[in-house]
Design a protein around this motif. Structure first.
Motif, PDB file in Angstrom:
ATOM      1  N   LEU A 469      -0.015  -7.149  13.965  1.00 39.27           N
ATOM      2  CA  LEU A 469       0.595  -6.682  12.538  1.00 39.27           C
ATOM      3  C   LEU A 469       1.251  -5.541  12.842  1.00 39.27           C
ATOM      4  N   ILE A 471       3.109  -3.154  10.015  1.00 39.98           N
ATOM      5  CA  ILE A 471       3.308  -2.593   8.361  1.00 39.98           C
ATOM      6  C   ILE A 471       4.312  -1.462   8.599  1.00 39.98           C
ATOM      7  N   VAL A 472       5.252  -1.446   7.649  1.00 40.70           N
ATOM      8  CA  VAL A 472       6.030  -0.145   7.619  1.00 40.70           C
ATOM      9  C   VAL A 472       6.192  -0.246   5.981  1.00 40.70           C
ATOM     10  N   PHE A 473       6.135   1.148   5.582  1.00 39.63           N
ATOM     11  CA  PHE A 473       5.880   1.110   4.161  1.00 39.63           C
ATOM     12  C   PHE A 473       6.964   2.395   3.769  1.00 39.63           C
ATOM     13  N   LEU A 474       8.073   2.113   3.124  1.00 37.90           N
ATOM     14  CA  LEU A 474       9.079   2.940   2.881  1.00 37.90           C
ATOM     15  C   LEU A 474       9.115   3.396   1.459  1.00 37.90           C
ATOM     16  N   ALA A 481       7.181   6.244   4.384  1.00 34.18           N
ATOM     17  CA  ALA A 481       6.168   6.999   3.490  1.00 34.18           C
ATOM     18  C   ALA A 481       5.021   7.413   4.042  1.00 34.18           C
ATOM     19  N   ARG A 482       4.925   6.542   5.113  1.00 31.88           N
ATOM     20  CA  ARG A 482       3.640   7.028   6.164  1.00 31.88           C
ATOM     21  C   ARG A 482       3.923   6.520   7.559  1.00 31.88           C
ATOM     22  N   PRO A 483       3.268   6.866   8.470  1.00 32.51           N
ATOM     23  CA  PRO A 483       3.582   6.263   9.848  1.00 32.51           C
ATOM     24  C   PRO A 483       3.352   4.788   9.866  1.00 32.51           C
ATOM     25  N   HIS A 485       1.835   1.152  10.688  1.00 30.17           N
ATOM     26  CA  HIS A 485       0.737   0.729  10.651  1.00 30.17           C
ATOM     27  C   HIS A 485       0.682  -0.471  11.436  1.00 30.17           C
ATOM     28  N   GLU A 487      -2.185  -3.256  13.348  1.00 26.68           N
ATOM     29  CA  GLU A 487      -3.473  -4.022  13.568  1.00 26.68           C
ATOM     30  C   GLU A 487      -3.230  -5.403  14.345  1.00 26.68           C
ATOM     31  N   SER A 548       5.693  -8.658  10.921  1.00 28.44           N
ATOM     32  CA  SER A 548       5.924  -7.634  10.460  1.00 28.44           C
ATOM     33  C   SER A 548       6.042  -7.722   8.994  1.00 28.44           C
ATOM     34  N   SER A 549       5.641  -6.611   8.343  1.00 34.36           N
ATOM     35  CA  SER A 549       6.129  -6.493   6.632  1.00 34.36           C
ATOM     36  C   SER A 549       6.864  -4.954   6.458  1.00 34.36           C
ATOM     37  N   LEU A 551       7.717  -3.007   3.731  1.00 33.23           N
ATOM     38  CA  LEU A 551       7.458  -3.085   2.321  1.00 33.23           C
ATOM     39  C   LEU A 551       8.191  -1.622   1.628  1.00 33.23           C
ATOM     40  N   GLU A 553       8.618   1.013  -1.593  1.00 36.42           N
ATOM     41  CA  GLU A 553       8.422   1.233  -2.926  1.00 36.42           C
ATOM     42  C   GLU A 553       9.161   0.833  -4.146  1.00 36.42           C
TER      43      GLU A 553
ATOM     44  N   PHE B 473      -0.002  -1.280  -1.346  1.00 33.23           N
ATOM     45  CA  PHE B 473       0.468   0.372  -0.843  1.00 33.23           C
ATOM     46  C   PHE B 473       0.453   1.362  -2.043  1.00 33.23           C
ATOM     47  N   ALA B 481       2.230   1.694  -5.318  1.00 33.00           N
ATOM     48  CA  ALA B 481       3.653   2.006  -5.001  1.00 33.00           C
ATOM     49  C   ALA B 481       4.507   0.835  -5.198  1.00 33.00           C
ATOM     50  N   ARG B 482       3.930  -0.246  -5.250  1.00 27.23           N
ATOM     51  CA  ARG B 482       4.561  -1.539  -5.408  1.00 27.23           C
ATOM     52  C   ARG B 482       3.678  -2.701  -5.220  1.00 27.23           C
TER      53      ARG B 482
END
Lengths: 554, 554
Positions: A469, A471-474, A481-483, A485, A487, A548-549, A551, A553, B473, B481-482
């Motif tokens: 997985l 996971i990208v948080f924008l 928004a963070r490194p 992730h 898994e 991949s996700s 996502l 904000e 998030f 955040a969402r």
């Protein structure tokens, strides 16, 4: 339009299991049997497979009768799923068959249905069909073949059978009645073909008794016999031998206890009260006085014998001198599981009888000479082999030809592709439906072909490759928004290279996200990430499924 | 401390496959064979299993020789993995065996190793061991049994064998030499036990030739024979029969072509140039003049026969009148796959010979009377049955007892648990290591027991249940955040209830996140989310693996 008597197999052709045949005539429908089969090992998570019944659903109101030949699950096991959606006017079968069907149905469903017990040679008219029930010998008592008559002609469905000249319960194959009927002529014979690639006549159940007696007579201690719970004749023989040898019999497991109860109540099994003991009481007796009947001949994980072999059975611990008899053949696909059980039992100190040459099992199905005999008795104009893999149908066809049935009068049919009888003439029909229904818990998935089910395809991929997985948080401004992730499950990176590979993946994903952010469109980003991650992994390892996700904000 | 000649099986006991035995004496180590086996179907994604070689790794510098009995993969298939980490002083085997080993090794590895071809009856001293190579008959030519002598005594390892009185290549079992040696006495016999639960003597390879001839003689068109690529005798018979019948032979598939090449070069296979044609040229000949030899007897997905049965073979399309001969037994576990291939070939219009009673295959392994004969010839003081599941070892032990070897002189050993010979006396050793090594791509996973490998356990769960991801998030202030993001693979919600169930899950997760945020500690939140999500799903469906990621802005 002329009237046709349509006969369409819904299951059991080109396969062993889920037998079912649909009859349709002048607006009435009847269904002979509705069994299940167990899924092949690559249908992960599927519990059962039942016939495609979409045609029955579409024609619900026409269904006059469900007619049952006998109480094996490959003939009745699908009923509890079908009957949730389809309510026939009546369900016909022998007392034992209906007893076992009812045992299998939820009480609410059961009470909404009409069951009618039929007797050997009884004729029953339902709608535009006339059914006559013919006793056949098989590995469960009270088995019927069914003669179906309409204005277009008369056909015989053998159900499962073998010609057993010395059946345990004395209930002979009703050749007499068949010969009487055949004087007026049978238009079509639908015959079981399960063992059509085996030469000779299938052995009589009585032969097994001789082998069992020899083994049990010389057994120094306890005897544990594993058999199918519905093989009442086999259980009868074990009981009879135990009585002769002064052994008490303990029944182990819900399914055995239930079927012993039903069969005893209906008179198909004769066990003296004093011959039976509770499993919890066996230790009070000398070992030489104890016989145990249990399940697990197929290596089923929760069965009695498997728990015994794992040392996990509360009531039975193997001790040196115990004799175990596996009184059944492994169903194709189960050989490895059964072999494991045998090895474990030997290791615990038991001596196990499991080999063909031990003579501890005979099939309940017709071999080549049984089929030949059936054709000779019924003398049909047309012959349709059923209940078998394709190879069995080919061998059955060969026998039909050898018995003088013209080639063009022998039909190889398919599930969903049947025949129509009109004025004594048989022709092939176009296919009405194809496929099957997978049952998983209480969900049913109709499939036309295996590939139809996305979630099964995904399971196959997960099973062999595992998953990774990303996971990208924008933030709203599309900055990170963070490194990133990552898994994994069911997947490992090569030892020593984990950090390096993860760094490479993260750098690559970051690059992709930035490029897409610049474009201002994340539409296709998952595919792009998946492709890149896989190509990085491919350099050192078999890549897993990648999800991949990305996502943002909100 | 007294010297002991230690003999420790590393694989092949309690199983069929991955045969290997380690010898240790006075600081020297030798290894007889190092095979692989294929994984059981529930070891998802695993390619091969090889013996636990941790003891060899720890004692790398002591390893003087690897001694090979014959060229089957269950005896040589693990070498390419072992030899990456362990370099013996020399690798001994027959010309054919070493030819097949080299074929299997990457060039770089091959050039770093020393191979030495040995001849029948040759005696070779390596370190403190003396090896004498004895010709045995098996289903591959140039098979050896190995006599090992040390100062403590003499033992015989049979390798795989049967007593074939009429071997195709005329190379008889070297009973003469064994009898000569047995005059001086054998301390221990280690015998193959693969068919020890089958009565009688295993049939001669020559018998198969008679059946093949009968089938091929009356074949109206092409004959396609599937066999193991290393079964040179079988291939020789097909070639000989084809020559007699005026058929040309086409070899299909890399493994067959390679082993035909090696065996021909070494003189083990005799094929006239004019008897062979290219597969691409078969259509130029009348069908009755064509024989094709291919692989796929086990239903292996990429094999020639399977591609033919799927209509996906570029060079061979089945046409009516083709005869297919599956000249091998299915290995336990492969029955279902093989049956599928047979059915598909029949459907395409071929007639398929696949049944035991067709006489188209005999085993290469000893049955009960072969083992009896071996004991009679070798006359060992001690007997250790090897190469077999536990049930086979039990049967072999029984034969040993019947042949007069005292019960206490017959040892049932285990992988990692061997015996030591000292001054002609044998005793059991404590276990040195247990387990096996799973090979997946180029990764090796040593395991003591199946449960050891987290990623395999996870794959099993993924395979049967699928996966549900919950991604949460949070902003730095721990507000959402969402909305909560949910994805699934290999899992479906009951139709019509999807929206409702997802809403319930999201609400529950939100509640949990809020509660944890309030506490200010997210330490255990994944377990809590997993537990709640599963308990919501359990009300309607079999719950999948649940992974939750609660990620906070940084």
């Amino acid at each position: 339009m002329k009237n046709e008597f349509k006969i369409i197999p819904l299951g059991g052709i080109g396969e062993i299991g889920k037998n079912s045949t649909m009859l349709e005539y002048k607006g009435d429908i009847a269904v002979i049997d509705f069994g299940f089969k167990f899924p092949p090992p690559d249908l992960f998570g599927v519990d059962f497979i039942i016939p495609d019944y979409s045609y029955l659903l579409k024609n619900k109101n026409k269904i006059k009768a469900i007619v049952l030949t006998h109480g094996h699950l490959d003939h009745i096991g699908g009923l509890r799923f079908l009957l949730e959606e389809v309510k026939p006017s009546v369900i016909l079968g022998s007392d034992l068959t209906l007893g076992l069907v009812k045992e299998n149905l939820p009480p609410k469903l059961k009470s909404a249905l009409k069951f009618e017990v039929v007797k050997p040679r009884e004729t029953i008219k339902v709608g535009n069909f006339e059914f006559t029930f013919i006793t056949v010998t098989h590995s469960i008592p009270a088995s019927f073949g069914v003669v179906v008559k309409t204005d277009e002609g008369r056909v015989f469905f053998t159900g499962d059978y073998k010609f057993d000249a010395t059946p345990i319960d004395g209930r002979q194959m009703d050749i007499e009645k068949l010969e009487e009927l055949s004087k007026d002529g049978f238009d079509v014979l639908f015959s079981d073909s399960t063992n059509a690639d085996e030469s000779g006549l299938t052995g009589s159940e009585a032969i097994v008794g001789q082998s069992l007696f020899k083994i049990m007579e010389s057994a120094p201690g306890r005897v544990i016999v594993a058999t199918f719970s519905t093989n009442i004749h086999r259980i009868q023989q074990v009981v009879d031998i135990s009585e002769r040898l002064g052994r008490k019999v303990a029944f182990d497991g819900r399914s055995i206890i239930e079927s012993v109860k039903i069969a005893s109540k209906l008179g198909y099994l004769k066990v003296k009260d004093e011959s039976v003991i509770e499993l919890s009481d066996i230790s009070a007796l000398p070992k030489k006085m104890v016989t145990i009947v249990t399940t697990g001949t197929q290596g089923e994980p929760m069965s009695g014998l498997v728990r015994i072999s794992n040392g996990e059975h509360n009531g039975i611990k193997i001790t040196k001198g115990d004799i175990v008899i596996i009184s059944a053949d492994p169903i194709p696909g189960n050989e490895r599981l059964v072999s494991e059980v045998v090895n474990k039992l030997f290791k615990l100190g038991a001596f196990v009888y499991y080999r063909k040459e031990d003579g501890i099992h005979v099939s309940g199905h017709c071999s080549q000479e049984d089929i030949r005999f059936m054709i000779d008795v019924v003398k049909p104009k047309y012959f349709v082999p059923v209940h078998g893999e394709y190879k069995h149908l080919v061998y059955a066809k060969k026998i039909g030809e050898e018995e003088g049935i013209p080639k063009e009068n022998i039909f190889i049919v398919e599930n969903g592709l049947g025949v129509a009888l009109s004025n004594g003439k048989l022709r092939k029909l176009p296919k009405i439906s194809t496929g099957e229904v997978l049952v998983e818990g209480n969900m049913k998935f109709p499939v036309k072909s295996e590939g139809d089910l996305t979630h099964i395809g995904e399971r196959k991929e997960l099973a062999t490759k595992g998953i990774l997985l990303v996971i990208v948080f924008l933030k709203k401004n599309r900055e990170f928004a963070r490194p990133i992730h990552i898994e994994t499950r069911g997947f490992v990176l090569p030892r020593g290279q984990e950090g390096e590979i993860l760094r490479e993946i993260k750098a690559e994903v970051e690059k992709i996200v930035k490029a897409f952010a610049k474009k201002g469109d994340f539409g296709n980003i998952s595919n792009e990430i998946e492709r890149s991650v896989k190509s990085i992994l491919k350099k050192s390892v078999k890549p897993p499924m990648v999800i991949s996700s990305v996502l943002t904000e909100k």
